[in-house]
Write a protein that holds these residues in place. Sequence first.
Motif, short mmCIF file in Angstrom:
data_model
loop_
_atom_site.label_atom_id
_atom_site.label_comp_id
_atom_site.label_asym_id
_atom_site.label_seq_id
_atom_site.Cartn_x
_atom_site.Cartn_y
_atom_site.Cartn_z
N ILE A 147 -15.51 15.57 -3.92
CA ILE A 147 -15.82 16.36 -2.93
C ILE A 147 -15.71 15.25 -1.85
CG2 ILE A 147 -18.65 17.03 -2.76
CD1 ILE A 147 -18.35 16.86 -6.02
N LEU A 148 -15.81 15.79 -0.81
CA LEU A 148 -15.85 15.28 0.49
C LEU A 148 -16.67 15.75 1.44
CD1 LEU A 148 -11.78 15.04 1.06
CD2 LEU A 148 -13.46 13.21 0.20
N PHE A 149 -17.52 14.93 2.06
CA PHE A 149 -18.64 15.89 3.07
C PHE A 149 -18.10 15.28 4.26
CE2 PHE A 149 -22.74 15.35 5.63
CZ PHE A 149 -22.23 16.69 5.72
N GLU A 150 -17.70 15.59 5.38
CA GLU A 150 -17.12 15.35 7.02
C GLU A 150 -16.07 14.02 6.74
OE1 GLU A 150 -21.07 14.45 8.83
OE2 GLU A 150 -20.79 15.58 10.14
N PRO A 167 -20.94 4.01 -3.11
CA PRO A 167 -22.70 3.63 -4.00
C PRO A 167 -23.49 4.37 -3.65
CG PRO A 167 -21.33 2.39 -1.98
CD PRO A 167 -20.73 3.28 -1.63
N GLU A 168 -24.57 4.13 -4.74
CA GLU A 168 -25.74 4.90 -4.86
C GLU A 168 -26.63 4.92 -3.40
OE1 GLU A 168 -27.00 7.10 -7.19
OE2 GLU A 168 -28.67 7.05 -5.75
N LYS A 169 -26.59 3.43 -2.94
CA LYS A 169 -27.26 3.26 -1.56
C LYS A 169 -26.74 4.09 -0.91
CE LYS A 169 -26.92 -0.97 0.64
NZ LYS A 169 -26.04 -1.19 1.31
N ASN A 170 -25.85 4.40 0.14
CA ASN A 170 -25.38 4.79 0.81
C ASN A 170 -25.19 6.62 0.74
OD1 ASN A 170 -24.26 2.38 1.14
ND2 ASN A 170 -21.92 3.34 1.65
N LEU A 171 -25.79 6.94 -0.89
CA LEU A 171 -25.38 8.26 -1.24
C LEU A 171 -27.02 9.04 -0.51
CD1 LEU A 171 -24.28 11.15 -1.88
CD2 LEU A 171 -25.05 10.11 -4.00
N ARG A 172 -27.63 8.01 -1.23
CA ARG A 172 -29.27 7.64 -0.60
C ARG A 172 -29.60 8.52 0.55
NH1 ARG A 172 -31.68 2.96 -3.49
NH2 ARG A 172 -30.70 3.68 -5.26
N LYS A 173 -28.77 7.53 1.66
CA LYS A 173 -29.56 7.87 2.93
C LYS A 173 -28.52 9.32 3.81
CE LYS A 173 -28.62 3.59 5.00
NZ LYS A 173 -27.47 2.45 4.94
N ILE A 174 -27.69 10.27 3.00
CA ILE A 174 -27.41 11.29 2.77
C ILE A 174 -28.67 12.77 2.15
CG2 ILE A 174 -25.55 12.60 2.13
CD1 ILE A 174 -23.20 10.83 2.35
N ARG A 175 -28.96 12.09 1.23
CA ARG A 175 -29.26 12.82 0.30
C ARG A 175 -30.87 13.43 1.62
NH1 ARG A 175 -30.23 9.76 -4.79
NH2 ARG A 175 -27.61 10.67 -5.78
N GLY A 176 -30.96 14.79 1.83
CA GLY A 176 -32.52 15.18 2.52
C GLY A 176 -32.03 15.07 3.30
N ARG A 177 -31.36 13.93 4.07
CA ARG A 177 -30.78 13.71 5.50
C ARG A 177 -29.57 14.63 6.03
NH1 ARG A 177 -31.85 8.25 8.33
NH2 ARG A 177 -30.55 7.71 7.34
N GLU A 178 -28.73 14.76 5.41
CA GLU A 178 -27.64 14.56 5.94
C GLU A 178 -27.46 16.90 4.86
OE1 GLU A 178 -24.52 13.45 7.84
OE2 GLU A 178 -25.87 11.54 8.19
N LEU A 217 -24.20 16.15 -5.02
CA LEU A 217 -25.56 14.86 -4.63
C LEU A 217 -25.59 14.21 -5.41
CD1 LEU A 217 -28.22 16.66 -2.44
CD2 LEU A 217 -26.46 15.29 -1.95
N ARG A 218 -24.81 14.23 -6.75
CA ARG A 218 -24.34 13.42 -7.40
C ARG A 218 -26.32 13.17 -8.11
NH1 ARG A 218 -21.68 8.78 -5.52
NH2 ARG A 218 -23.03 7.63 -6.44
N LEU A 219 -26.47 14.41 -8.84
CA LEU A 219 -28.07 14.93 -9.27
C LEU A 219 -27.55 14.65 -10.93
CD1 LEU A 219 -29.97 16.65 -7.02
CD2 LEU A 219 -30.24 14.47 -7.24
N LEU A 220 -26.96 15.17 -11.71
CA LEU A 220 -26.27 15.49 -12.77
C LEU A 220 -26.66 14.72 -13.86
CD1 LEU A 220 -23.39 17.43 -12.67
CD2 LEU A 220 -25.34 18.36 -13.10
N PRO A 221 -27.52 14.57 -14.67
CA PRO A 221 -27.58 13.32 -15.79
C PRO A 221 -26.32 12.09 -15.95
CG PRO A 221 -27.39 15.08 -16.81
CD PRO A 221 -27.72 15.66 -15.65
N GLU A 222 -27.07 10.66 -15.46
CA GLU A 222 -25.21 10.24 -15.10
C GLU A 222 -25.00 10.02 -16.51
OE1 GLU A 222 -26.18 6.40 -13.35
OE2 GLU A 222 -26.41 7.13 -11.41
N LYS A 223 -25.78 9.97 -17.49
CA LYS A 223 -25.46 8.94 -19.13
C LYS A 223 -23.97 10.01 -19.42
CE LYS A 223 -28.07 5.53 -19.84
NZ LYS A 223 -30.03 5.26 -20.47
N THR A 224 -25.13 11.41 -19.32
CA THR A 224 -23.32 12.23 -19.67
C THR A 224 -22.72 13.00 -19.07
OG1 THR A 224 -25.67 13.85 -19.80
CG2 THR A 224 -25.43 12.90 -21.71
N THR A 225 -23.15 12.60 -17.84
CA THR A 225 -22.02 14.07 -16.60
C THR A 225 -20.19 12.45 -16.33
OG1 THR A 225 -23.96 14.55 -16.04
CG2 THR A 225 -21.73 15.06 -14.83
N VAL A 226 -19.60 13.69 -17.89
CA VAL A 226 -18.33 13.05 -17.32
C VAL A 226 -17.31 13.31 -15.75
CG1 VAL A 226 -15.84 12.47 -18.14
CG2 VAL A 226 -18.08 12.43 -19.55
#
Length: 332
Positions: free
Chosen positions: A74-77, A85-96, A59-68
């Motif tokens: 990672i493919l989901f469906e 883009p973060e905007k689309n990912l937000r729709k997947i987090r907590g819902r899908e 879910l890309r929840l690792l610290p953005e600045k230090t994660t490489v």
Amino acid sequence: MTNREPLLEVRDLSIAFRMDRKTTLDAVRNLSFCVYPGETLGILGESGCGKSVTCMSILRLLPEKTTVYGSGEILFEGQSLLDMPEKNLRKIRGREISMIFQEPMTSLNPLFTVGDQLMEIVRVHNPGISKGEAYNLALEAVTDVRIPNPERILESYPFTMSGGMLQRIMIAMAMLNKPKLLICDEPTTALDVTIQAQVLDLMNRLKAESGTSIIIVTHDLGVISEMSDRVMVMYGGRKCEEGEANEVFFYPKHPYTQGLIASHPSASLNEERLPMIPGSVPSLKDMPKGCPFNNRCPYSTELCVSGPPAEETVRESHVVCCHNWKEVTPDA
Ligand SMILES: Nc1ncnc2c1ncn2[C@@H]1O[C@H](COP(=O)(O)OP(=O)(O)OP(=O)(O)O)[C@@H](O)[C@H]1O
Ligand SMILES: [Mg+2]
């Protein structure tokens, strides 16, 4: 099972953390695995093996600045989560895809009632829903996880509740939007044994009812064997072994899997007890070259130091990553 399309597919994933300008440390290396619709995949390994890093990366929840993110995807469906883009990912987090953590208080706000927090999640994912409808969905969710007096619980603050109750609320929250994938990172380690059994039972029931796929992470072999259809054993950020749970537990091929099973309390009932795994998981900067387990492995040879082992098929849907697995279990 292998003919089905995976719900989640992690391909050759490598993740490093930037420590300073010159140094990065590898936490996950060349990891590939799938989760199929409706199944539970257990991820097993000692502390520091990269289980949480793997889950958080989905879910890309690792610290953005230090994660490489090195190689991999990672493919989901079929959609790439790492490139999204973060905007689309937000729709997947907590819902899908929902996630439950070991420590429920990290995901609950102490200043708001449980009901407020559940209703907020409903409203974020269903804009325009009325307050009454949101309340009904929240009530249904806490009723589903068999909480007595659900109306009263919705009006309570998290700090007034026991650990077992909070973990049920977390499950209610995670299941609110009927996700396709539920990631549970050590969901029961903080609970005592009876409550743990109830929470696991509940997860299995919800899975059966909703068809949700589950990834459950733990270092508890008992939990894994009770919950999982398939297991993946990790060490040093790499896969050691993966397969049907029964197959892996009855015929483990990797020396690390064998060590984990041997050192599990119930194994001591067996007549011949194998020794505990000597040593402990090294920190990332001290991880050995080649196979990360080579400095603790009783079967280690020069080959193991020379390079990481490739994935080899033991039999259909059971794979092992060990240079010497055929020598480890000559009856294979
Ligand atoms: N944000 C970070 N920055 C630097 N190193 C990290 C970070 N997160 C995790 N690590 C390191 O990555 C390695 C894997 O950590 P991870 O949390 O995935 O282990 P784990 O298998 O989940 O262990 P546990 O069973 O204790 O939860 C550890 O050595 C850890 O110290
Ligand atoms: Mg962890």
